[in-house]
Design an enzyme around this catalytic site. Structure first.
Site, PDB file in Angstrom:
ATOM      1  N   HIS A   1     -10.868  -4.719  10.222  1.00 13.99           N
ATOM      2  CA  HIS A   1     -11.578  -4.437   8.983  1.00 13.99           C
ATOM      3  C   HIS A   1     -12.752  -3.505   9.216  1.00 13.99           C
ATOM      4  CE1 HIS A   1      -9.362  -7.881   7.390  1.00 13.99           C
ATOM      5  NE2 HIS A   1      -9.673  -7.418   6.203  1.00 13.99           N
TER       6      HIS A   1
ATOM      7  N   GLU B   1       0.809  -1.220   0.000  1.00 16.42           N
ATOM      8  CA  GLU B   1       0.000   0.000   0.000  1.00 16.42           C
ATOM      9  C   GLU B   1       0.836   1.261   0.000  1.00 16.42           C
ATOM     10  OE1 GLU B   1      -0.886  -2.541   1.732  1.00 16.42           O
ATOM     11  OE2 GLU B   1      -2.933  -2.940   1.134  1.00 16.42           O
TER      12      GLU B   1
END
Lengths: 519, 433
Positions: free
Chosen positions: A324, A255
């Protein structure tokens, strides 16, 4: 009459084989009329018939109605339902196709919708049926009789709990079936046009993305699984075959590096859109987002622009676990030089996506995992929304409720209840998390003098905290009561469904807060 | 030393008067005695690296570059034709500019004209000059905080860099960046990054842009390359590896240049890295890894030519490790007490500028007088840059809120319904946003 209505709906949706209950609620996404779905709200229902969740939903009924009135109401309700379904051009939201990855989630949301639909219908109807505890099979859906001073607390396991006495101060003696008193601002609606096409929120995002990619060949997408896989939430489905592997770039799991790469590409003329598979993953890219994305334009003295869009799903989903279920808007809001927007309906999702891509500033677009399957009719014509403006969802007089993303739906759910109790909340979806649209917010405060902020962010240092500060600074004179902010608990989102539900603001809390503020 | 020379000939065809070894007599640190082949003499390392074949692919990857140079070397009977006189003078001028500028920076810093962290490049000029002088204007350069000389080599005027250091509004970044953030859109200097490793993904993005232009936008002649400079400390950072992977995966036109000066502030490279040979990390990702003597501008230039050529042809990235040394401390705030004076003396003898001077005079490419003239010219240039910077105005208050957003609507809508950027206080810089 409602029986018939629901039965008809049932037959339309036989093919949802995973669902025990074969019924979907039709909901008006933007006006949130009569029956509304609240994605992820309350009911968590197992796929099997034995639902053992202990969520509650609170519906209020008009406790002062006599039986005479009840019959009238029933008739009216039925008529309205039919009218509604027959109307064209009115935007409706329907839980559409089950997304493969979200199948369980969708089912649960659908179940939630059904639950509420049943609940709402129950509340509004006076037919004497009772709630079936075993999995809501349509033919056996029954409705509870009207009672005085009732609040119908329906557990998803079907047991009815006499709730607290909620006084429904419905002055007219009629049940209000529409939460929205008037049409929303024209800028936010598409109800004027009878044409338009229906699609789901993730499709709206894709449509916006595709239109921009067609329009400008410099627009490209960078992210994990955006290409061949079509995106983990299918936002980029079919784009890679159309535009090629370089324009819809599948990256390795890095990322920080690929966000930095997108920034470098933006500096040298491209307009990349970075997808975080889950917003939480962008924590790994924080270095690049903060230092380069936000600050490079400034530290280069204005020489380089970073027209990058960083988007992804965040928020509390369905038992996704702590990592998450993060809400990063609070972490990013301090970064100077970026704009943050949160979409909540297909209409504003597409509009904001397009606006973000066209903007010369770096924009972070927050989507929500549970909202991807909202359905709405959006215009065929091209439209771009403003990144800095808020959206008036429901005009009102008594109190301003500021919210964004998924909480919008919890608020509208609560608004239903509140309206039945005689309150008139003004609901604004702030949409622009950074900067705040202080004009729309200010005008509302000047009218209502009371503010409630409902957000899914953490309490500490969240968007609500900043908004409270901004309101207190700018509109202190107009407030009759302190600004109240309902946020998620400062708790890592637990896995257990019950615990998870309690970390997030639920409509009941919103109702209570409004009542408290409006005393 | 003959073995050293023969090994060096592979990719260092130029026998310099200085030795190519690091401290040959005393190992730097006791714990690494077992690794003495690296510590003791890098020339031995090079032989080993070329002969060792831990994997056939790896060896061929490394040798590929040097083979080309080797061939070229064999074709040229004399070694003088490596550079022409013009090229030589250009290289010399560039290196002298870098050195003089940095020396002036130190002076100005101690006179209180610039503040903060200033990282000087003395001793490493060969790397910057060797690579950047081969680039076109459209090629991009990305650096770290030790970026003054990279900007100068790329073509940013000395006066712009000096003003930026003084924090004046005429600086290349309008005084908003400072020493560690040298940017130039005109010359494609992409920074200037304070955090190490931060610039490598940005450089990768610029390379991606180039490839995108060529393949998606169909600008067929777009062969812009990007050169990313960073240090030995950065080569232990995750972003470095992530970018090596992506660059090799997509064959991006980028050259990763490691300026291995053995020290990351006070951390010796050998204490921080499990395998100190950084060039080896290239083949691990599928790109050639080359080790070159970074104190010799001609050697660097040869390697750079090959690497840039590779990138331009679309063959992908290269990792070049330049063994170099910084004569000053990490920054002007660093007392530089940790490094061994013997090591410093050793590298001082290999000063790239003196080396090039010697080469040019010995091979009759230029006379002493010409080189002196260049030095004088540079001194005047630097003086003028300082005067310009001194005379330039400080940024006014109105500059405070500019450039935060490319589109200032990003500051939002104020309570009065107008965009904040339309507020006159905003342009004055006194508004609170």
């Amino acid at each position: 009459m409602l029986d018939v209505y629901f039965r008809n709906k049932l037959t339309e949706l036989q093919d949802l084989s995973k669902l025990k209950v074969r019924k979907l609620k039709i909901t008006n996404c933007e006006n949130l009329d009569t029956v509304n779905e609240v994605p992820g709200c309350n009911s968590i229902v197992e796929e099997e018939t034995n639902s053992t969740d202990s969520d509650e939903e609170i519906y209020s009924t008009d406790d002062d109605d006599d039986d005479d009135d009840d019959d009238d109401d029933d008739d009216d309700e039925g008529e309205e339902e039919e009218e509604e379904s027959a109307k064209e051009g009115k935007t409706r939201a329907l839980f559409g196709a089950i997304h493969p990855r979200n199948s369980v989630r969708c089912i649960r949301s659908k179940m939630a919708a059904i639950m509420q639909g049943i609940g709402a219908a129950t509340a509004l109807s006076s037919s004497s049926s009772s709630f079936d505890s075993k999995g809501f099979q349509l033919p056996s859906v029954k409705y509870f009789p009207e009672r005085k001073a009732t609040s119908l607390v329906v557990r998803s396991d079907g047991r009815l709990i006499p709730g607290s006495n909620l006084n429904a101060r419905n002055v007219s003696g009629r049940l209000v079936t529409n939460a929205v008193a008037a049409k929303a601002d024209t800028s936010a609606t598409s109800t004027a046009s009878k044409t338009g096409h229906e699609l789901l929120l993730f499709e709206a995002l894709r449509e916006g993305l595709e239109e921009e990619m067609d329009r400008d060949p410099h627009v490209c997408v960078v992210g994990e699984d955006v290409g061949h896989y079509g995106g983990s939430y299918k936002v980029t489905k079919d784009l890679a075959p159309k535009y090629g592997d370089l324009r819809v770039l599948d990256t390795p799991i890095a990322e920080n590096a690929f966000t930095g790469m997108a920034i470098g590409a933006a500096m040298t003329g491209l307009r990349p859109i970075v997808e975080g598979m889950n917003m939480g993953f962008l924590l790994l890219a924080y270095n690049q987002i903060s230092n380069n994305c936000g600050m490079l334009h400034y530290t280069s003295g204005g020489q380089f622009t970073i027209p990058v869009v960083i988007r992804g799903p965040g928020g509390v989903g369905r038992q996704l676990g702590a990592e998450h279920s993060q809400r990063l808007e609070s972490y990013f809001q301090s970064i100077p030089g970026i704009q943050m927007v949160a979409c909540s309906t297909p209409y504003n999702a597409k509009g904001l996506m397009k606006a973000a891509i066209r903007s010369e500033n770096p924009v972070i677009l927050f989507e929500h995992v549970l909202l991807y399957n909202l359905k709405e009719r959006i215009p065929d014509e091209e439209y771009v929304l403003s990144l800095e403006e808020a959206e008036m969802v429901r005009p009102g007089e008594h109190i301003t409720i500021l919210t964004y993303s998924r909480m919008r739906y919890h608020v509208m759910q609560a608004a239903k209840t509140l309206v039945n109790k005689g309150y008139d909340p003004e609901v604004i979806d702030i949409r622009s998390l950074k900067p705040f649209d202080l004009y729309t917010i200010g005008n509302s405060i000047k009218k209502t003098h009371r503010v409630l902020i409902v957000e899914e962010c953490m309490r500490t240092g969240g968007i609500g905290a900043s908004l409270t500060a901004a309101i207190n600074e700018n509109f202190n004179d107009y407030l009759d009561a302190p600004v109240m902010c309902l946020s998620s608990q400062d708790v890592p989102t637990p896995y257990a469904g019950t615990l998870e539900e309690w970390t997030v603001v639920q409509p009941a809390q919103i109702v209570t807060a409004v009542e408290q503020l409006c005393q | 030393m003959s073995s050293a020379v023969s090994a060096m000939k592979i990719h260092q065809p130029l026998p310099l008067p200085t030795t190519a070894t690091r401290s040959p007599e005393t190992p730097l640190f006791d714990p690494f005695k077992s690794n003495s082949s690296f510590l003791g003499s890098t020339h031995k390392l090079r032989i080993n690296s070329l002969k060792s074949a831990s994997s056939g692919y790896r060896r061929s990857a490394v040798v590929a570059v040097s083979d080309v140079v080797k061939e070229k070397k064999l074709n040229n009977s004399s070694m003088v034709n490596l550079i022409t006189k013009e090229e030589g003078l250009e290289l010399y001028e560039d290196m002298v500019l870098g050195r003089a500028f940095e020396d002036m920076c130190a002076q100005m810093y101690y006179r209180g004209k610039m503040f903060g962290f200033v990282h000087l490049y003395n001793g490493q000029e060969a790397v910057s000059t060797g690579f950047i002088k081969l680039l076109k204007k459209e090629d991009s350069v990305c650096s770290t905080y030790r970026d003054h000389v990279h900007a100068l080599s790329k073509g940013v005027p000395a006066r712009a860099v000096m003003s930026e250091l003084f924090g004046k509004t005429t600086g290349c970044c309008r005084g908003q960046g400072g020493s560690m953030h040298m940017f130039s859109k005109e010359h494609n200097v992409l920074g200037g990054f304070a955090f190490i490793g931060e610039g490598i993904p940005v450089a990768t993005g610029a390379a991606f842009s180039s490839k995108y232009r060529r393949e998606v936008l169909k600008e067929a002649d777009c062969d812009h390359v990007t050169v990313a400079f960073f240090g030995d400390g950065t080569s232990n950072n995750g972003q470095f590896f992530e970018c090596l992977n992506m660059a090799a995966l997509w064959k991006l036109p980028i050259i990763f240049v490691v300026e291995n000066n053995l020290w990351a502030i006070g951390m010796s490279h050998l204490r921080a890295t499990s395998d100190p040979e950084i060039w080896k990390k290239g083949p691990a990702f599928g790109m050639p890894g080359v080790h070159v003597d970074g104190m010799d501008v001609l050697k660097v230039r040869e390697v750079a030519k090959e690497a840039v050529g590779r990138a331009r042809r679309g063959e992908g990235p290269t990792l070049v490790e330049c063994e170099t040394y910084r004569f000053r401390g990490h920054s002007l705030a660093d007392p530089d007490e940790l490094r061994d004076p013997a090591e410093k003396a050793h590298y001082a003898k290999r000063d790239p500028i003196t080396a090039l001077k010697k080469y040019m005079t010995e091979n009759n490419l230029a006379s002493e007088a010409e080189l002196k003239a260049i030095e004088k010219k540079i001194d005047e240039l630097i003086e003028e840059a300082v005067e310009f910077a001194d005379a330039s105005p400080h940024p006014s208050r109105s500059q405070l809120l500019q450039n935060v957003f490319a589109d200032p609507k990003g500051f939002g809508i104020g309570p009065d319904g107008k965009y904040r950027c339309e507020d006159p206080k905003f342009t004055e810089g006194t508004a609170h946003v």
